[in-house]
Design an enzyme around this catalytic site. Structure first.
Site: not given
Length: 194
Positions: A173-174
């Site tokens: 989720r970066l």
């Protein structure tokens, strides 16, 4: 993320990538408008043009979105292409497309779609689907062998973006986010945290 200086060129690059990835309806964009009381509404429309002036879609100007855009001429739109792990968000003011442009686009629409747009009072209550179909059939007979004129209320809108954000899905989720904000010199680029 490679440095981009022209967000419109980036949009066209990503849009073409979505087409090559066989994304169904890559031109589908979720369009958000607000009522006079600030209540938001979102629905999908189809992008019909994108250039330096903005992002164009067509609709019945008497529909809910048309009425809301007359009251509050600002909108947000978002494209999401899961196959390419990308999303583009656009915010800006909305203006009418010239009648000549609406006429030119109307002429490219399939005849059946022209009839549907002529028959429909978009967003108005409907007694039954059979009533709408009967009107569509009546109009098909009425305009047999002749051009179907563009209904007066069927118009185009252009979102003139003041911000365009590019989002790419990242591991853990970066996500990568790149925001372009219009200023008097062009576009200012800012990276955003996910």
């Amino acid at each position: 993320m490679p440095r981009v200086t022209n967000p419109l060129a980036q949009f066209h690059h990503w849009f073409a990538e979505a087409q090559r990835a066989n994304v169904p309806l890559p031109e589908a964009m979720a369009l958000a408008t607000t009522s006079a009381k600030g209540r938001p509404a979102v629905r999908y429309v189809l992008l019909k043009a994108a250039d330096a002036r903005g992002f164009v879609f067509y609709t019945n100007g008497r529909s809910r979105k048309g009425r809301e855009l007359r009251t509050n001429p600002f909108a947000s739109a978002v494209f999401y292409w899961d196959a390419t792990s990308k999303q583009v968000r656009i915010d800006g003011r909305v203006e009418h497309v010239a009648a000549a442009d609406a006429d030119a686009y109307w002429a490219t629409r399939p005849r059946e779609s022209q009839l549907a747009a002529t028959a429909s009072r978009q967003s108005a209550p409907l007694a039954s689907h059979a009533t709408l179909l009967a009107l569509w059939k009546h109009l098909r007979r009425k305009y047999l062998g002749q051009a179907i004129p563009r209904p007066r209320g069927w118009i185009g809108f252009r979102i003139v973006p003041d911000t365009i954000e590019f989002w790419t899905r990242g591991e853990h989720r970066l996500h990568q986010r790149e925001l372009f904000t219009r200023n008097r010199h062009g576009w200012k680029r800012t990276l955003l945290q996910p």
